[in-house]
Design a protein around this motif. Structure first.
Motif, PDB file in Angstrom:
ATOM      1  N   ALA A   4       0.827  -1.211   0.000  1.00  0.00           N
ATOM      2  CA  ALA A   4       0.000   0.000   0.000  1.00  0.00           C
ATOM      3  C   ALA A   4       0.858   1.256   0.000  1.00  0.00           C
ATOM      4  O   ALA A   4       0.544   2.240  -0.661  1.00  0.00           O
ATOM      5  CB  ALA A   4      -0.921   0.000   1.225  1.00  0.00           C
ATOM      6  N   SER A   5       1.967   1.189   0.735  1.00  0.00           N
ATOM      7  CA  SER A   5       2.887   2.338   0.776  1.00  0.00           C
ATOM      8  C   SER A   5       3.441   2.627  -0.606  1.00  0.00           C
ATOM      9  O   SER A   5       3.494   3.774  -1.047  1.00  0.00           O
ATOM     10  CB  SER A   5       4.020   2.033   1.754  1.00  0.00           C
ATOM     11  N   TYR A   6       3.807   1.572  -1.319  1.00  0.00           N
ATOM     12  CA  TYR A   6       4.324   1.748  -2.673  1.00  0.00           C
ATOM     13  C   TYR A   6       3.227   2.258  -3.607  1.00  0.00           C
ATOM     14  O   TYR A   6       3.456   3.099  -4.468  1.00  0.00           O
ATOM     15  CB  TYR A   6       4.877   0.421  -3.208  1.00  0.00           C
ATOM     16  N   SER A   7       2.028   1.714  -3.403  1.00  0.00           N
ATOM     17  CA  SER A   7       0.898   2.134  -4.244  1.00  0.00           C
ATOM     18  C   SER A   7       0.614   3.619  -4.057  1.00  0.00           C
ATOM     19  O   SER A   7       0.360   4.345  -5.021  1.00  0.00           O
ATOM     20  CB  SER A   7      -0.337   1.305  -3.882  1.00  0.00           C
ATOM     21  N   VAL A   8       0.682   4.077  -2.808  1.00  0.00           N
ATOM     22  CA  VAL A   8       0.433   5.495  -2.522  1.00  0.00           C
ATOM     23  C   VAL A   8       1.550   6.365  -3.105  1.00  0.00           C
ATOM     24  O   VAL A   8       1.298   7.456  -3.608  1.00  0.00           O
ATOM     25  CB  VAL A   8       0.284   5.726  -1.001  1.00  0.00           C
ATOM     26  N   LYS A   9       2.782   5.862  -3.050  1.00  0.00           N
ATOM     27  CA  LYS A   9       3.896   6.618  -3.662  1.00  0.00           C
ATOM     28  C   LYS A   9       3.683   6.773  -5.162  1.00  0.00           C
ATOM     29  O   LYS A   9       3.925   7.826  -5.732  1.00  0.00           O
ATOM     30  CB  LYS A   9       5.223   5.913  -3.370  1.00  0.00           C
ATOM     31  N   ARG A  10       3.226   5.700  -5.809  1.00  0.00           N
ATOM     32  CA  ARG A  10       2.912   5.784  -7.245  1.00  0.00           C
ATOM     33  C   ARG A  10       1.761   6.754  -7.470  1.00  0.00           C
ATOM     34  O   ARG A  10       1.788   7.576  -8.381  1.00  0.00           O
ATOM     35  CB  ARG A  10       2.513   4.401  -7.780  1.00  0.00           C
ATOM     36  N   ALA A  11       0.732   6.644  -6.623  1.00  0.00           N
ATOM     37  CA  ALA A  11      -0.442   7.508  -6.784  1.00  0.00           C
ATOM     38  C   ALA A  11      -0.099   8.970  -6.550  1.00  0.00           C
ATOM     39  O   ALA A  11      -0.738   9.856  -7.110  1.00  0.00           O
ATOM     40  CB  ALA A  11      -1.539   7.078  -5.814  1.00  0.00           C
ATOM     41  N   ASN A  12       0.922   9.227  -5.724  1.00  0.00           N
ATOM     42  CA  ASN A  12       1.313  10.617  -5.470  1.00  0.00           C
ATOM     43  C   ASN A  12       1.793  11.276  -6.762  1.00  0.00           C
ATOM     44  O   ASN A  12       1.522  12.453  -7.018  1.00  0.00           O
ATOM     45  CB  ASN A  12       2.403  10.661  -4.402  1.00  0.00           C
ATOM     46  N   GLY A  13       2.507  10.495  -7.594  1.00  0.00           N
ATOM     47  CA  GLY A  13       2.925  11.013  -8.901  1.00  0.00           C
ATOM     48  C   GLY A  13       1.729  11.307  -9.786  1.00  0.00           C
ATOM     49  O   GLY A  13       1.660  12.347 -10.447  1.00  0.00           O
ATOM     50  N   SER A  14       0.741  10.378  -9.775  1.00  0.00           N
ATOM     51  CA  SER A  14      -0.472  10.586 -10.571  1.00  0.00           C
ATOM     52  C   SER A  14      -1.272  11.760 -10.037  1.00  0.00           C
ATOM     53  O   SER A  14      -1.835  12.542 -10.803  1.00  0.00           O
ATOM     54  CB  SER A  14      -1.334   9.313 -10.544  1.00  0.00           C
ATOM     55  N   ALA A  15      -1.333  11.883  -8.703  1.00  0.00           N
ATOM     56  CA  ALA A  15      -2.073  12.988  -8.084  1.00  0.00           C
ATOM     57  C   ALA A  15      -1.470  14.326  -8.490  1.00  0.00           C
ATOM     58  O   ALA A  15      -2.191  15.307  -8.726  1.00  0.00           O
ATOM     59  CB  ALA A  15      -2.065  12.841  -6.559  1.00  0.00           C
TER      60      ALA A  15
END
Length: 608
Positions: A331-342
């Motif tokens: 989940a931490s990695y997923s959120v890091k990826r999503a931060n780029g998309s955000a």
């Protein structure tokens, strides 16, 4: 994480689903711990050979609480075995375990059930807001950005954020609580063993976080490259005729494959780092359990301060920490990826719309006297297209703008409709600056027929109703007759209900242009802008379209941007432009007699 936090405001309308998800996740974490605790008495029934009821334990204070609970469990278990028999007690305990697992999985399902509404609600609102921004941006915005990149933000980036909303809820609530409940129980069973776990957890967290730091940067590259190949795809589909005509398939194939190869490389890099989270956390967890087995075996067999059944239950609880630890890492990695998309989504959401209404704009209902262009100057980038340009367009008159390509004719149309704003000077309608008129009412005064017949993949009727959604059938028919399009519409399989295909490709160029005219006629605006409306047509189609245009322009103020000069001979005034300035103006015959720029343009077209 600032970008992702900003996106989380979209959770607020769905907070009740978030609260319900959190509630059931708490229950899930609790039942997950209880499910392993309930195994301890089962292990004691199976492995313990003690069958004599001893003295009932006495509570002697908090310091001996663990021993008291263990002794009490042993006492009551032996008592029940003697009273009901081993097999019945075992069946009862297995029934309890099944009930706990049932409740655990029911809570898991309910948490996922409510998270579905939450995630899809965030997705819906985010896409609606993004589309609203996309449709409101001025035309200049899309001259600077790839269309494919915008599409990528509305699809791939939004999906990435949607998936991460659930990851955040799990990372903040369910998985940490499962770990906390398990650790608290483990601490209660054996503080000495649990000390090893507390020493090892920070090491695991540090190693996992080191891998995740590069994910945001890599994810940005993935999403940007997706925008590139979507742009190539969009250009390919739009220009397929030209690509085939110039045998450019290999060129575009290579462009697409190069972009796709970069996407492949970036995606592999990001996913391989993300996929490392689960095995790494599991390996670190197993190492921890190995250490616990060694030290726990010492406490059971040598020190004899821990009951074997409690130790087995302890090991199961320790293993129960591994799954949520892996989930937190992922989940931490997923959120890091999503931060780029955000970040990419917020760039679009927070981009400034340079053409906006003032506070309390004027709602102009009609056009009474004159359109005035007063000393306007405009440049698309660095070079001025119009410089200190002035023109008066009286009501009811037809004004034709002519000149070579790049002289500023179409720019005037774009400025009148406020697709762009002037850099200097002002444009006024009846003495009111158009910047003070609401965009909706300004564009409501105008109808546009452009060189490119922009139609949509819908029925004939719906394409015509674009500016007047509630138009009646009789109004549709009247507009079709004025535009000389009724003859071919009634021959279509379903008449006005016939779908005309993507960009109206089921129709000929002349038919598409006549539908564009019918759409403008149906809107019935007082001001009509015709931007080279006949330049792409054959002679027969031009005759029909020209006749339709003349019918449409009756009793209206018309601004005609002309490429074919034969179409503007009856204009009230012809304005000849060169390099953004007026070099001649007058009626057709006057300008011919002057033998100036207009005469030269007519001569060139006559020769051609």
């Amino acid at each position: 994480m600032n970008y992702f936090r900003k996106i989380l405001r979209y959770v607020i309308p769905y907070k009740r689903f978030a609260y319900l998800n959190i509630f059931f996740n708490i229950l899930y974490a609790l039942f997950s711990t209880l499910s392993f605790l309930a195994l301890i008495p089962v292990l004691q029934v199976i492995f313990s050979d003690q069958r004599e009821v001893g003295r009932q334990p006495v509570y002697e204070g908090i310091t001996n609480l663990t021993s008291y609970i263990q002794d009490s469990l042993n006492y009551h278990l032996v008592k029940f075995i003697n009273e009901y028999g081993d097999f019945k007690v075992l069946m009862f305990m297995i029934g309890v375990i099944i009930a706990i697992f049932l409740l655990k999985n029911l809570c898991n399902y309910m948490a996922m059930f409510y998270s579905t509404f939450l995630r899809n609600g965030v997705l819906k609102d985010l896409r609606n807001d993004l589309y609203s921004k996309v449709i409101q941006f001025p035309l200049a915005f899309y001259s600077e950005k790839r269309k494919g990149d915008t599409i990528s933000r509305l699809s791939g980036d939004v999906d990435e954020v949607k998936n991460s909303v659930l990851s955040v809820l799990e990372m903040i609530i369910r998985e940490p609580l499962t770990i906390i409940f398990s650790l608290a129980t483990m601490l209660f069973i054996s503080p000495k063993l649990t000390l090893f776990v507390f020493l090892f957890l920070p090491v695991s967290g540090f190693l996992i976080s080191r891998i995740g730091k590069s994910l945001k940067k890599g994810s940005l590259k993935v999403q940007e490259e997706q925008g590139v190949f979507l742009s190539i795809l969009e250009e390919t589909m739009g220009g397929l005729r030209i690509i085939k005509a110039f045998h450019a398939e290999p060129l575009f194939q290579k462009k697409f494959e190069d972009s796709n190869q970069r996407f492949y490389k970036y995606s592999n890099s990001v996913l391989n780092r993300q996929n490392l989270a689960s095995p790494l956390s599991e390996l670190l967890g197993i190492i921890t359990i190995g250490i616990l087995l060694v030290y726990g075996g010492y406490l059971v067999f040598v020190d004899q301060t821990l009951d074997a059944s409690f130790f087995l239950g302890y090991i199961m609880l320790a293993y129960n920490i591994l799954t949520p630890a892996k989930a937190i890492a992922k989940a931490s990695y997923s959120v890091k990826r999503a931060n780029g998309s955000a970040m990419r989504i917020l760039e679009l959401l927070e981009a400034e719309n340079t053409i906006t209404d003032i506070a309390n704009p004027i709602q102009k209902e009609g056009f009474d006297e004159v359109i005035s262009l007063k000393n306007i100057s405009f440049k698309y980038e660095d070079q001025y297209v119009l410089k200190d340009f002035s023109l008066e367009i009286p009501k009811g008159k037809t004004i034709a703008l002519v000149g070579q390509s790049g002289s500023g004719k179409s720019t005037i149309a774009n400025l009148l409709t406020r697709f762009y704003d002037v850099n200097e000077g002002s444009i006024e309608i009846d003495g009111v600056d158009i910047k003070n008129i609401s965009k909706q009412s300004l564009r409501g005064l105008m109808g546009i027929v452009s060189q490119d017949s922009i139609l949509f993949n819908d029925s004939v009727g719906n394409n015509l109703k674009l500016g007047k959604p509630l138009a009646s059938d009789s109004e549709l028919m009247e507009a079709a007759e004025i535009s000389n399009s009724y003859e071919f519409i009634k021959e279509l399989p379903e008449g006005f209900e016939t779908n005309i295909g993507d960009s109206g490709n089921k129709l000929s160029g002349g038919q598409k242009q006549r539908l564009s005219i019918a759409r403008a006629v149906l809107k019935n605006p007082p001001i009509m802008i015709l931007d080279e409306a006949t330049s792409a047509l054959d002679t027969e189609s031009e005759r029909l379209v020209q006749d339709a245009l003349e019918k449409m322009m009756k009793n209206r103020t018309s601004i005609v941007i002309a490429h074919r000069l034969s179409t503007i001979q009856n204009a009230d005034q012809i304005v000849v432009l060169s390099k953004g300035k007026i070099v001649e103006q007058g009626k057709h015959q006057e300008l011919l007699e002057n033998k100036g720029v207009y005469y030269s343009l007519v001569e060139m077209q006559s020769l051609s």
